[in-house]
Design a protein around this motif. Sequence first.
Motif, PDB file in Angstrom:
ATOM      1  N   ILE A  75       0.826  -1.207   0.000  1.00  0.00           N
ATOM      2  CA  ILE A  75       0.000   0.000   0.000  1.00  0.00           C
ATOM      3  C   ILE A  75       0.859   1.255   0.000  1.00  0.00           C
ATOM      4  CG2 ILE A  75      -1.685   1.320   1.332  1.00  0.00           C
ATOM      5  CD1 ILE A  75      -2.889  -1.329   2.245  1.00  0.00           C
ATOM      6  N   PHE A  76       1.933   1.265   0.791  1.00  0.00           N
ATOM      7  CA  PHE A  76       2.802   2.439   0.823  1.00  0.00           C
ATOM      8  C   PHE A  76       3.492   2.651  -0.520  1.00  0.00           C
ATOM      9  CE2 PHE A  76       6.954   4.460   1.645  1.00  0.00           C
ATOM     10  CZ  PHE A  76       6.509   5.678   2.142  1.00  0.00           C
ATOM     11  N   GLY A  77       3.958   1.557  -1.132  1.00  0.00           N
ATOM     12  CA  GLY A  77       4.597   1.663  -2.447  1.00  0.00           C
ATOM     13  C   GLY A  77       3.639   2.204  -3.490  1.00  0.00           C
ATOM     14  N   LEU A  78       2.395   1.669  -3.479  1.00  0.00           N
ATOM     15  CA  LEU A  78       1.386   2.167  -4.426  1.00  0.00           C
ATOM     16  C   LEU A  78       1.043   3.627  -4.140  1.00  0.00           C
ATOM     17  CD1 LEU A  78      -1.126  -0.832  -4.676  1.00  0.00           C
ATOM     18  CD2 LEU A  78       0.485  -0.061  -6.419  1.00  0.00           C
ATOM     19  N   ALA A  79       0.888   3.977  -2.865  1.00  0.00           N
ATOM     20  CA  ALA A  79       0.541   5.360  -2.501  1.00  0.00           C
ATOM     21  C   ALA A  79       1.633   6.325  -2.933  1.00  0.00           C
ATOM     22  CB  ALA A  79       0.304   5.464  -1.001  1.00  0.00           C
ATOM     23  N   LEU A  80       2.886   5.935  -2.720  1.00  0.00           N
ATOM     24  CA  LEU A  80       3.996   6.793  -3.098  1.00  0.00           C
ATOM     25  C   LEU A  80       4.037   6.983  -4.616  1.00  0.00           C
ATOM     26  CD1 LEU A  80       6.401   8.359  -1.985  1.00  0.00           C
ATOM     27  CD2 LEU A  80       7.785   6.279  -2.189  1.00  0.00           C
ATOM     28  N   GLY A  81       3.922   5.874  -5.351  1.00  0.00           N
ATOM     29  CA  GLY A  81       3.927   5.963  -6.813  1.00  0.00           C
ATOM     30  C   GLY A  81       2.751   6.767  -7.339  1.00  0.00           C
ATOM     31  N   MET A  82       1.572   6.536  -6.785  1.00  0.00           N
ATOM     32  CA  MET A  82       0.383   7.263  -7.233  1.00  0.00           C
ATOM     33  C   MET A  82       0.473   8.750  -6.876  1.00  0.00           C
ATOM     34  SD  MET A  82      -2.326   4.324  -6.055  1.00  0.00           S
ATOM     35  CE  MET A  82      -3.880   4.995  -6.589  1.00  0.00           C
ATOM     36  N   GLY A  83       0.961   9.052  -5.673  1.00  0.00           N
ATOM     37  CA  GLY A  83       1.063  10.440  -5.246  1.00  0.00           C
ATOM     38  C   GLY A  83       2.005  11.239  -6.130  1.00  0.00           C
ATOM     39  N   ILE A  84       3.170  10.662  -6.425  1.00  0.00           N
ATOM     40  CA  ILE A  84       4.134  11.358  -7.280  1.00  0.00           C
ATOM     41  C   ILE A  84       3.570  11.522  -8.686  1.00  0.00           C
ATOM     42  CG2 ILE A  84       6.426  11.224  -8.294  1.00  0.00           C
ATOM     43  CD1 ILE A  84       6.248  11.895  -5.248  1.00  0.00           C
ATOM     44  N   ALA A 101      -3.124  23.284  -7.601  1.00  0.00           N
ATOM     45  CA  ALA A 101      -3.942  22.726  -6.520  1.00  0.00           C
ATOM     46  C   ALA A 101      -4.670  21.498  -7.037  1.00  0.00           C
ATOM     47  CB  ALA A 101      -4.940  23.762  -6.009  1.00  0.00           C
ATOM     48  N   LEU A 102      -4.907  20.543  -6.131  1.00  0.00           N
ATOM     49  CA  LEU A 102      -5.724  19.377  -6.452  1.00  0.00           C
ATOM     50  C   LEU A 102      -7.160  19.729  -6.099  1.00  0.00           C
ATOM     51  CD1 LEU A 102      -5.863  16.419  -7.379  1.00  0.00           C
ATOM     52  CD2 LEU A 102      -5.468  15.737  -5.006  1.00  0.00           C
ATOM     53  N   ILE A 113      -3.436  10.981  -1.928  1.00  0.00           N
ATOM     54  CA  ILE A 113      -4.031  12.320  -1.857  1.00  0.00           C
ATOM     55  C   ILE A 113      -3.463  13.082  -0.662  1.00  0.00           C
ATOM     56  CG2 ILE A 113      -6.179  13.574  -1.452  1.00  0.00           C
ATOM     57  CD1 ILE A 113      -7.622  11.372  -3.043  1.00  0.00           C
ATOM     58  N   LEU A 114      -3.321  12.393   0.473  1.00  0.00           N
ATOM     59  CA  LEU A 114      -2.723  13.035   1.650  1.00  0.00           C
ATOM     60  C   LEU A 114      -1.286  13.457   1.347  1.00  0.00           C
ATOM     61  CD1 LEU A 114      -2.860  13.797   4.644  1.00  0.00           C
ATOM     62  CD2 LEU A 114      -2.154  11.443   5.198  1.00  0.00           C
ATOM     63  N   LEU A 115      -0.551  12.582   0.671  1.00  0.00           N
ATOM     64  CA  LEU A 115       0.837  12.889   0.298  1.00  0.00           C
ATOM     65  C   LEU A 115       0.894  14.114  -0.619  1.00  0.00           C
ATOM     66  CD1 LEU A 115       3.800  11.813   0.438  1.00  0.00           C
ATOM     67  CD2 LEU A 115       3.313  10.589  -1.676  1.00  0.00           C
ATOM     68  N   VAL A 116      -0.018  14.170  -1.594  1.00  0.00           N
ATOM     69  CA  VAL A 116      -0.058  15.298  -2.531  1.00  0.00           C
ATOM     70  C   VAL A 116      -0.312  16.606  -1.788  1.00  0.00           C
ATOM     71  CG1 VAL A 116      -1.418  16.350  -4.391  1.00  0.00           C
ATOM     72  CG2 VAL A 116      -0.722  13.959  -4.558  1.00  0.00           C
ATOM     73  N   GLU A 117      -1.267  16.593  -0.867  1.00  0.00           N
ATOM     74  CA  GLU A 117      -1.585  17.816  -0.129  1.00  0.00           C
ATOM     75  C   GLU A 117      -0.409  18.277   0.741  1.00  0.00           C
ATOM     76  OE1 GLU A 117      -4.082  19.707  -0.563  1.00  0.00           O
ATOM     77  OE2 GLU A 117      -5.192  18.386  -1.912  1.00  0.00           O
ATOM     78  N   LEU A 118       0.364  17.316   1.258  1.00  0.00           N
ATOM     79  CA  LEU A 118       1.520  17.674   2.072  1.00  0.00           C
ATOM     80  C   LEU A 118       2.646  18.262   1.236  1.00  0.00           C
ATOM     81  CD1 LEU A 118       1.698  14.575   4.480  1.00  0.00           C
ATOM     82  CD2 LEU A 118       1.047  16.915   5.095  1.00  0.00           C
TER      83      LEU A 118
END
Length: 808
Positions: A24-33, A380-381, A361-366
């Motif tokens: 999940i973290f790997g997917l979240a990181l890849g998706m966020g970037i 902005a998202l 999404i949380l990563l993007v906002e940060l």
Amino acid sequence: MLKNYLKIALRNIRKNPGYSFINIFGLALGMGISILILIYVQFELSYDEYHSKSDRIYRVSREWFNPNGETSLHLGHVAPPFGPLLEQDFDETIDEVVRFFQLSPLLRYQDKAFVENRFFFADPEVFEVFSWEMVRGNPEKALTYPDGIVLTQSAARKYFGSGDPMGKPIEFRYNNTTFQFQINGIVKDIPENSHFQFDFLASMQPVVQYYGGLEQMMNNYGSNNFATYLLLKEGADPQNLQQQMAGFLDRHMSPNQQDTPASETTMLNLWPLTDIHLHSNLDSEIEANSKIEYIYIYSAVAFFILLIACINFMNLSTARSTRRAIEVGLRKVVGADRGSLIRQFLGETVILAFFAMTGAILLVELILPYYNDFLDKNLALNLLENGMHLAMLVGIMLFVGLTAGSYPAFFLSGFQPASVMKGSYEAGSIHEKFRSVLVVGQFTISIALIICMGMVYKQLDFMQSKDLGFNEDNIVVLPTSPTINANYDDVRQRLLGHPGIVNVSVSSRVPSGRLNDSQNVQAEVDGDLQNISTRIADIHVSHNFMETYGIDLVAGRNFNSQFASDSTEAFILNESAVEAIGWNSPQQAIGKQFINGNRRGQVIGVVDDFNFESLHQSIAPIVFLIPTTRITNVSVKFRENMREETLSFLKEQWATLRPEYPFTYFFVEDNYDQQYSSEKRLGQIFGFFSLLAVIIASLGLFGLASFTTQQRFKEIGIRKVLGASVAHIVRLLSQRFTLLVLFSIVLASPIAYFAMSNWLSRFAYQADLPAWIFLAAGGIALVIAWLTISYQSLKAAYMNPVESLRSE
């Protein structure tokens, strides 16, 4: 059904928290970037689309050709007659024409005075063509008055605060011209995704008077300073209009002295409004544009990072397949077919992708505030107002869910229940090989990105350190004024009295700028004056310009103020101009007759070729002459250890030489560096995202190494009992992954070499592709892989063999 998928997904997360976190973290990181990159890409692609008639608006550019057909100059601006004449000749095709003429005047209201760089004169039809919203005033009449002017809301606040600006006067001052404008309208601030920004739009009438009246202006084909836009009628074919440009030019422009039709030496081109920002990087633009190539690069990086994250999921899912083999066997025994199992596993992956998207999404906002600072944007998202953003997130989630879950779903659903229930199921070597292919793919992408980063920085270092052929260090450039130009000799002596100032000169252009000025040229070749078709850029300079910039003579002499004829009849060429004219050597050029525009004289000197423009452009033919007009810059050479004292002194002097104007200046060396900002940004992006790609790939490698170690738990115990050393165990567990990374290096190198060779071809001067960059990129990836694997390998090597054999 969805409820069951969710239950199973949550159950598996609880049973395997470590692997689930990696997934999940790997997917979240890849998706966020990827989301961050695609927000920027979508913004870049949206330029000027907010205009309601954007699909019918075209900008006119002007291109010049050398005798061999090559483009010698291509401007995003054209001469003032072209717009009205196009509307006159093609009234069945063109609805409206709008011209913009830009200046940087001093504007004053009461005690507030500023130099405004975003000041434009515009034709009154501007609001019929463009969709800028006027919040005060009448858009149809605002610029019809000779003294009419329109301000943006930000400009109005700047001068008038919270007061009402309508009808108020604002003073315009440029050189010796002073004019009073009256504010007739306020428009909303221009959207950020516009290929040019303005703060003021003024009536075109003062410009007409500046050119000597309408008749003089309509016969001036040499002053290419007008950004000209056409609004085509609905259904009009721009290609058909483009094909008629040659005939249009020949109707309105006379052949040159060699009786060559105008259309063979120059051409007008149409640019769709929405293409300008990404596709137009001409020799003159209102503002610097981006490049479509960089959008392709950023999009590719987003895709590859997303792909690496998906590969992690696929690798770990198939590696742990035996843990779910009994579940698959039981489902098949009770009647589940392969299709339902595929849907189940894909559904589970999509649910995991949904969880990962929440983290993304949380990563993007940060990260967004820092990302905006880096890009100098205000992105902005916005899921509620921007449908493209919502569609992008749903698309990424489905892509990740279906891509990451595809192979595991088909692989797991293919288990044979009889083999599984007997306990004789083995994954097979084909799946082991496929996981190896996936690891190789991940690291190939990561290593290629690292190589690309290295090459971008190598090219950037090459451009910043290359010998330009003159001394650009410690030269500050300041704007001139009528007072300075009229009293130049006295001003120069006053400035040279300061101990920190070495030399002073004035010119129309300075190195690090563009060579956009030229005249018709004739030169003596084989005893006769001949027209020179190759464009030779001209620069007006003072007598000591070459000394100020350390430009070397290769033949003849420099300008000399003791010779009165040097101010009216002397020319100095660079070596490229000598070659373009056809003289055999610089020495042969000395004393030859030369005509530039209306000035006739002879060549007194030839200077060595040097890079007047940035290294994006090759060296152009140049002629230098002592000026009568067009002097805009003062160049001051100062001692390096007295920079601050010199600037303080110049500030004091400019307060009297250019009163009421703010003190502005730039350093030549800094101006060169600023022209490489897109390369700097590209290098930083490659650096940041290649690091992330390696981190994401290493996450998967960590999980895979952990699983491999667990699979060989008992084998390691037996080996230790039989005397295997720690080093032997570490080497045993690491060698397979090391070989995969080494193979990735072999694959990534030619891919990156081809990509960067193509990128470097866009530069007139290129750095070499050194082998050490490829070796360094491979070494970095290998070290990171070893560090990733070493934890699991050392943990296994140091474990007590009794623990692994106890359960045997």
